[in-house]
Scaffold this motif. Sequence first.
Motif, PDB file in Angstrom:
ATOM      1  N   LEU A  98      14.928  -4.824  -6.794  1.00 15.95           N
ATOM      2  CA  LEU A  98      13.593  -4.229  -6.745  1.00 15.95           C
ATOM      3  C   LEU A  98      12.642  -5.048  -5.866  1.00 15.95           C
ATOM      4  CD1 LEU A  98      12.318  -1.673  -7.887  1.00 15.95           C
ATOM      5  CD2 LEU A  98      11.228  -3.114  -9.596  1.00 15.95           C
ATOM      6  N   ALA A  99      12.865  -6.348  -5.741  1.00 14.15           N
ATOM      7  CA  ALA A  99      12.035  -7.165  -4.842  1.00 14.15           C
ATOM      8  C   ALA A  99      12.195  -6.670  -3.408  1.00 14.15           C
ATOM      9  CB  ALA A  99      12.411  -8.637  -4.960  1.00 14.15           C
ATOM     10  N   ASP A 100      13.421  -6.327  -3.024  1.00 14.79           N
ATOM     11  CA  ASP A 100      13.658  -5.784  -1.679  1.00 14.79           C
ATOM     12  C   ASP A 100      12.948  -4.445  -1.497  1.00 14.79           C
ATOM     13  OD1 ASP A 100      15.244  -7.963  -0.972  1.00 14.79           O
ATOM     14  OD2 ASP A 100      17.099  -6.975  -1.611  1.00 14.79           O
ATOM     15  N   ALA A 102      10.305  -3.411  -3.136  1.00 14.60           N
ATOM     16  CA  ALA A 102       8.857  -3.670  -3.108  1.00 14.60           C
ATOM     17  C   ALA A 102       8.417  -4.125  -1.716  1.00 14.60           C
ATOM     18  CB  ALA A 102       8.486  -4.710  -4.165  1.00 14.60           C
ATOM     19  N   ARG A 103       9.206  -5.008  -1.091  1.00 11.97           N
ATOM     20  CA  ARG A 103       8.898  -5.456   0.287  1.00 11.97           C
ATOM     21  C   ARG A 103       8.880  -4.269   1.244  1.00 11.97           C
ATOM     22  NH1 ARG A 103      12.672  -9.548  -0.752  1.00 11.97           N
ATOM     23  NH2 ARG A 103      11.666 -11.521  -1.145  1.00 11.97           N
ATOM     24  N   GLU A 104       9.890  -3.405   1.139  1.00 10.23           N
ATOM     25  CA  GLU A 104       9.968  -2.224   1.997  1.00 10.23           C
ATOM     26  C   GLU A 104       8.757  -1.322   1.829  1.00 10.23           C
ATOM     27  OE1 GLU A 104      13.688  -0.264   1.198  1.00 10.23           O
ATOM     28  OE2 GLU A 104      14.852  -2.049   1.730  1.00 10.23           O
ATOM     29  N   LEU A 105       8.195  -1.299   0.635  1.00 13.25           N
ATOM     30  CA  LEU A 105       7.027  -0.470   0.351  1.00 13.25           C
ATOM     31  C   LEU A 105       5.712  -1.167   0.698  1.00 13.25           C
ATOM     32  CD1 LEU A 105       8.180   1.063  -3.057  1.00 13.25           C
ATOM     33  CD2 LEU A 105       8.074   2.208  -0.820  1.00 13.25           C
ATOM     34  N   GLY A 106       5.795  -2.393   1.235  1.00 10.20           N
ATOM     35  CA  GLY A 106       4.596  -3.079   1.691  1.00 10.20           C
ATOM     36  C   GLY A 106       4.068  -4.168   0.787  1.00 10.20           C
ATOM     37  N   ALA A 107       4.772  -4.485  -0.287  1.00  7.99           N
ATOM     38  CA  ALA A 107       4.314  -5.561  -1.181  1.00  7.99           C
ATOM     39  C   ALA A 107       4.680  -6.912  -0.586  1.00  7.99           C
ATOM     40  CB  ALA A 107       4.959  -5.419  -2.557  1.00  7.99           C
ATOM     41  N   MET A 108       3.915  -7.918  -0.965  1.00 11.49           N
ATOM     42  CA  MET A 108       4.243  -9.296  -0.620  1.00 11.49           C
ATOM     43  C   MET A 108       4.838  -9.933  -1.879  1.00 11.49           C
ATOM     44  SD  MET A 108       1.787 -12.484   0.378  1.00 11.49           S
ATOM     45  CE  MET A 108       1.357 -12.843  -1.317  1.00 11.49           C
ATOM     46  N   ILE A 109       5.970 -10.604  -1.753  1.00 12.31           N
ATOM     47  CA  ILE A 109       6.575 -11.280  -2.900  1.00 12.31           C
ATOM     48  C   ILE A 109       5.987 -12.684  -2.956  1.00 12.31           C
ATOM     49  CG2 ILE A 109       8.722 -12.008  -3.997  1.00 12.31           C
ATOM     50  CD1 ILE A 109       8.276  -8.918  -3.679  1.00 12.31           C
ATOM     51  N   ALA A 110       5.248 -12.955  -4.027  1.00 12.00           N
ATOM     52  CA  ALA A 110       4.554 -14.232  -4.169  1.00 12.00           C
ATOM     53  C   ALA A 110       5.447 -15.309  -4.783  1.00 12.00           C
ATOM     54  CB  ALA A 110       3.300 -14.045  -5.033  1.00 12.00           C
ATOM     55  N   TRP A 121      16.057 -12.212 -14.693  1.00 14.52           N
ATOM     56  CA  TRP A 121      15.462 -12.462 -13.374  1.00 14.52           C
ATOM     57  C   TRP A 121      14.043 -11.936 -13.348  1.00 14.52           C
ATOM     58  CZ3 TRP A 121      17.598 -14.819  -9.074  1.00 14.52           C
ATOM     59  CH2 TRP A 121      18.920 -15.252  -9.236  1.00 14.52           C
ATOM     60  N   ILE A 122      13.168 -12.630 -12.604  1.00 11.83           N
ATOM     61  CA  ILE A 122      11.767 -12.217 -12.461  1.00 11.83           C
ATOM     62  C   ILE A 122      11.349 -12.334 -11.001  1.00 11.83           C
ATOM     63  CG2 ILE A 122      11.116 -12.928 -14.797  1.00 11.83           C
ATOM     64  CD1 ILE A 122       9.775 -15.421 -13.438  1.00 11.83           C
ATOM     65  N   PHE A 123      10.297 -11.633 -10.651  1.00 15.58           N
ATOM     66  CA  PHE A 123       9.562 -11.917  -9.424  1.00 15.58           C
ATOM     67  C   PHE A 123       8.130 -11.479  -9.620  1.00 15.58           C
ATOM     68  CE2 PHE A 123      10.633  -7.541  -8.070  1.00 15.58           C
ATOM     69  CZ  PHE A 123       9.448  -7.130  -7.464  1.00 15.58           C
ATOM     70  N   THR A 124       7.242 -12.101  -8.877  1.00 15.09           N
ATOM     71  CA  THR A 124       5.825 -11.765  -8.889  1.00 15.09           C
ATOM     72  C   THR A 124       5.480 -11.253  -7.501  1.00 15.09           C
ATOM     73  OG1 THR A 124       5.449 -13.578 -10.429  1.00 15.09           O
ATOM     74  CG2 THR A 124       3.513 -12.652  -9.362  1.00 15.09           C
ATOM     75  N   GLY A 125       4.770 -10.148  -7.456  1.00 19.65           N
ATOM     76  CA  GLY A 125       4.406  -9.559  -6.178  1.00 19.65           C
ATOM     77  C   GLY A 125       2.932  -9.221  -6.110  1.00 19.65           C
ATOM     78  N   VAL A 126       2.501  -8.891  -4.902  1.00 21.66           N
ATOM     79  CA  VAL A 126       1.134  -8.423  -4.664  1.00 21.66           C
ATOM     80  C   VAL A 126       1.270  -7.075  -3.972  1.00 21.66           C
ATOM     81  CG1 VAL A 126      -1.070  -8.912  -3.535  1.00 21.66           C
ATOM     82  CG2 VAL A 126       0.334 -10.803  -4.402  1.00 21.66           C
ATOM     83  N   ASP A 127       0.710  -6.036  -4.571  1.00 18.36           N
ATOM     84  CA  ASP A 127       0.849  -4.712  -3.983  1.00 18.36           C
ATOM     85  C   ASP A 127      -0.060  -4.551  -2.756  1.00 18.36           C
ATOM     86  OD1 ASP A 127      -1.757  -3.928  -4.783  1.00 18.36           O
ATOM     87  OD2 ASP A 127      -1.035  -2.803  -6.510  1.00 18.36           O
ATOM     88  N   ARG A 128       0.009  -3.408  -2.091  1.00 16.91           N
ATOM     89  CA  ARG A 128      -0.729  -3.209  -0.835  1.00 16.91           C
ATOM     90  C   ARG A 128      -2.244  -3.200  -1.031  1.00 16.91           C
ATOM     91  NH1 ARG A 128       2.542   1.616   2.013  1.00 16.91           N
ATOM     92  NH2 ARG A 128       0.791   2.672   1.052  1.00 16.91           N
ATOM     93  N   GLN A 129      -2.704  -3.019  -2.263  1.00 17.16           N
ATOM     94  CA  GLN A 129      -4.146  -3.068  -2.534  1.00 17.16           C
ATOM     95  C   GLN A 129      -4.593  -4.458  -2.987  1.00 17.16           C
ATOM     96  OE1 GLN A 129      -2.152  -0.426  -3.927  1.00 17.16           O
ATOM     97  NE2 GLN A 129      -2.652   0.596  -2.017  1.00 17.16           N
ATOM     98  N   GLY A 130      -3.637  -5.391  -3.119  1.00 15.99           N
ATOM     99  CA  GLY A 130      -3.983  -6.760  -3.496  1.00 15.99           C
ATOM    100  C   GLY A 130      -3.835  -7.078  -4.969  1.00 15.99           C
ATOM    101  N   ALA A 131      -3.307  -6.138  -5.760  1.00 18.55           N
ATOM    102  CA  ALA A 131      -3.137  -6.380  -7.196  1.00 18.55           C
ATOM    103  C   ALA A 131      -1.837  -7.126  -7.456  1.00 18.55           C
ATOM    104  CB  ALA A 131      -3.133  -5.057  -7.959  1.00 18.55           C
ATOM    105  N   LEU A 132      -1.913  -8.129  -8.308  1.00 21.20           N
ATOM    106  CA  LEU A 132      -0.752  -8.923  -8.699  1.00 21.20           C
ATOM    107  C   LEU A 132       0.059  -8.143  -9.730  1.00 21.20           C
ATOM    108  CD1 LEU A 132       0.435 -11.808  -8.280  1.00 21.20           C
ATOM    109  CD2 LEU A 132      -0.882 -12.502 -10.280  1.00 21.20           C
ATOM    110  N   PHE A 133       1.380  -8.165  -9.601  1.00 20.94           N
ATOM    111  CA  PHE A 133       2.257  -7.551 -10.597  1.00 20.94           C
ATOM    112  C   PHE A 133       3.506  -8.407 -10.738  1.00 20.94           C
ATOM    113  CE2 PHE A 133       3.819  -5.938  -6.625  1.00 20.94           C
ATOM    114  CZ  PHE A 133       5.193  -5.774  -6.789  1.00 20.94           C
TER     115      PHE A 133
END
Length: 172
Positions: A98-100, A102-110, A121-133
């Motif tokens: 899902l991290a891959d 999310a990247r394809e959809l424009g998220a940044m993996i933090a 397994w975990i990852f933290t991301g930032v969506d295209r609007q800047g919200a952390l998830f």
Amino acid sequence: MFAVTAQTQRSRYKDPQLGDFSWHELVTTNWQTAFDFYSKLFGWEKMAAMDMGADGGIYQMFGAGGHMLGGMFTPPGGLPPSGPNWLPYILVRDAKRLADVARELGAMIAHGPSEVPGGGWIFTGVDRQGALFAVHSKKRVAAAATKNTKNTKNTKNTKNTKKAKSTQKRTA
């Protein structure tokens, strides 16, 4: 009054399903003080605690009614720029895959994907609007258990077949 409310809340906790919020993490300046506050407010109880090493401090897990709900900690290097905050994790089938996506959809993996104690397994991301998830996937035990079951059945079947053939030879 609070005891009745706490009992009602404890009885409603159930295992999260895919897509549900599955873990609630608090990053704060003093997790002990925060735990004291939230335990009094919601009736949460300390569950397991994990020492994150010399530079990591303690990760205190909490829950209610025997159900683990999340964890809290004080980061050793100080708080993130956002200050103290809650971060809910969403349960997914495969955090690494899902991290891959999310990247394809424009998220940044933090952070991550990374394995956590217990094999999840975990990852933290930032969506295209800047919200952390954040997302969490559980350790894959079902596939391994199925494979072991098949191997066990095959072994039993092989033994049973050999035994039957041996018996047939003796009786023939």
